[in-house]
Design an enzyme around this catalytic site. Structure first.
Site, PDB file in Angstrom:
ATOM      1  N   ASP A   4      10.140 125.486  61.405  1.00 46.52           N
ATOM      2  CA  ASP A   4       9.818 126.198  60.168  1.00 46.52           C
ATOM      3  C   ASP A   4       9.077 127.483  60.492  1.00 46.52           C
ATOM      4  OD1 ASP A   4      10.319 125.760  57.508  1.00 46.52           O
ATOM      5  OD2 ASP A   4       8.802 124.203  57.265  1.00 46.52           O
ATOM      6  N   ASP A  54       6.414 123.196  58.358  1.00 46.28           N
ATOM      7  CA  ASP A  54       5.046 123.718  58.230  1.00 46.28           C
ATOM      8  C   ASP A  54       4.201 122.771  57.371  1.00 46.28           C
ATOM      9  OD1 ASP A  54       6.174 124.366  55.794  1.00 46.28           O
ATOM     10  OD2 ASP A  54       5.534 126.459  55.791  1.00 46.28           O
ATOM     11  N   SER A  55       4.823 121.677  56.897  1.00 47.41           N
ATOM     12  CA  SER A  55       4.045 120.587  56.293  1.00 47.41           C
ATOM     13  C   SER A  55       3.033 120.058  57.305  1.00 47.41           C
ATOM     14  CB  SER A  55       4.973 119.454  55.830  1.00 47.41           C
ATOM     15  OG  SER A  55       5.858 119.067  56.862  1.00 47.41           O
ATOM     16  N   GLU A 102      14.888 121.665  47.564  1.00 45.41           N
ATOM     17  CA  GLU A 102      13.696 120.840  47.339  1.00 45.41           C
ATOM     18  C   GLU A 102      13.356 120.780  45.853  1.00 45.41           C
ATOM     19  OE1 GLU A 102      10.335 121.564  49.899  1.00 45.41           O
ATOM     20  OE2 GLU A 102       9.038 120.224  48.727  1.00 45.41           O
ATOM     21  N   LYS A 160      13.895 127.697  60.132  1.00 44.47           N
ATOM     22  CA  LYS A 160      14.055 127.551  58.678  1.00 44.47           C
ATOM     23  C   LYS A 160      13.134 128.549  57.983  1.00 44.47           C
ATOM     24  CE  LYS A 160      12.400 123.896  56.193  1.00 44.47           C
ATOM     25  NZ  LYS A 160      11.481 124.566  55.256  1.00 44.47           N
ATOM     26  N   GLU A 194      11.936 130.024  53.889  1.00 43.81           N
ATOM     27  CA  GLU A 194      11.934 129.717  52.453  1.00 43.81           C
ATOM     28  C   GLU A 194      12.246 130.970  51.642  1.00 43.81           C
ATOM     29  OE1 GLU A 194       8.279 127.944  51.149  1.00 43.81           O
ATOM     30  OE2 GLU A 194       8.328 126.400  52.709  1.00 43.81           O
TER      31      GLU A 194
END
Ligand code: KIV
Length: 265
Positions: free
Chosen positions: A83, A44-45, A181, A113, A115
């Site tokens: 993501d 999602d960057s 991270e 993925k 978070e």
């Protein structure tokens, strides 16, 4: 199904390092897929890198599905991991499983993925039981930027114990790997040695089972702030500006198109 699968990634632990890079479109995915890369992460960057947002929060399911489909079309070797965007899995188990399933069913991704730690364990368990492979993401979670107040190193001192216990919980919930991270290398080493599933580091030192970087950072396309952990392997920003300026100058000077670039009468 692509050459690299979730079981293959899991078997790599303690055998060979896992290489992960982001990509957001078909052209880049095709190039990256020819470079001995194990996992292409549609991060999602993309919010910052491709869509010009200040952070990842505005990225939605529509954005992620659109870009994941493009990456999948360009990939035949690497495992494609999508993501899950902010608010697509946090609010309920049902919503999380439904949205995660869309990445496999509609976009053709091999895994998703998410978070976070303890708070999303029910979501992870249900996704895995449904047949959706899940990669966890601990340490600096960019979707938590509002509460963290900035992109800072996580897990120093006592906070490291919490991260270790969360990593063990994610493993138990069924994650097939975990991104770590922005954590100190000694903590990443400890977590990596305690887990049976692979860790993928970004700003987490050399002891993880694999590494991930954002493709625009590797290629030196990103201008402005560059985190300490980024290594650039090319300077494409300069090359792109040189090429486009040359084209522009040649058009203005009526040099392009020349005879070589015209059809015969
Ligand atoms: O969004 C992303 O690109 C990521 C990686 C940097 C781990 O989450």
């Amino acid at each position: 199904m692509n050459e690299i699968t979730v079981p293959k990634i899991m078997k790599s632990k303690n055998i060979s390092k896992i290489t992960v890079v982001t990509a957001y479109d078909y052209t880049m995915a095709r190039l990256v897929d020819q470079c001995n890369i194990d996992i292409i992460l549609v991060g999602d960057s993309l919010g910052m890198v491709t869509l010009g947002y200040a952070d990842t929060l505005p990225v939605d399911m529509r954005d992620m599905l659109h870009h994941t489909k493009a990456v999948v079309r360009g990939t035949s070797n690497a495992l494609v991991v999508a993501d899950m965007p902010f608010m697509s899995y946090q609010t309920s188990v049902g919503k999380a499983v439904f949205n995660a399933g869309r990445f496999l069913k509609e976009a053709g991704a091999g895994a998703v993925k998410v978070e976070g730690g303890s708070v999303i364990l029910p979501q992870i368990e249900s996704m895995v039981q449904t047949g959706i492979p899940v990669m966890g993401h601990l340490g600096l979670n960019p979707q938590q930027i509002a509460v963290m107040g900035g992109y800072k190193v996580q897990g120093r001192g006592k906070a490291g114990d919490l991260l270790l216990s969360q990593a063990l919980e994610l493993e138990k919930a069924g994650c097939f790997s975990i991104v770590l991270e922005a954590v100190p290398p000694s903590l990443a080493e400890k977590i990596t040695s305690r887990l049976r599933i692979p860790t993928i580091g970004i700003g987490a030192g050399p002891h993880c089972d694999g590494q991930v970087l954002v493709i625009n950072d590797i290629l030196g396309i990103t201008e402005g702030f560059r985190p300490k952990f980024v290594k650039t392997y090319a300077n494409l920003a300069t090359e792109i500006k040189k090429a486009v300026s040359s084209y522009s100058a040649e058009v203005r000077d009526s040099v392009f198109p020349g005879p070589d670039h015209c059809y015969k009468d």
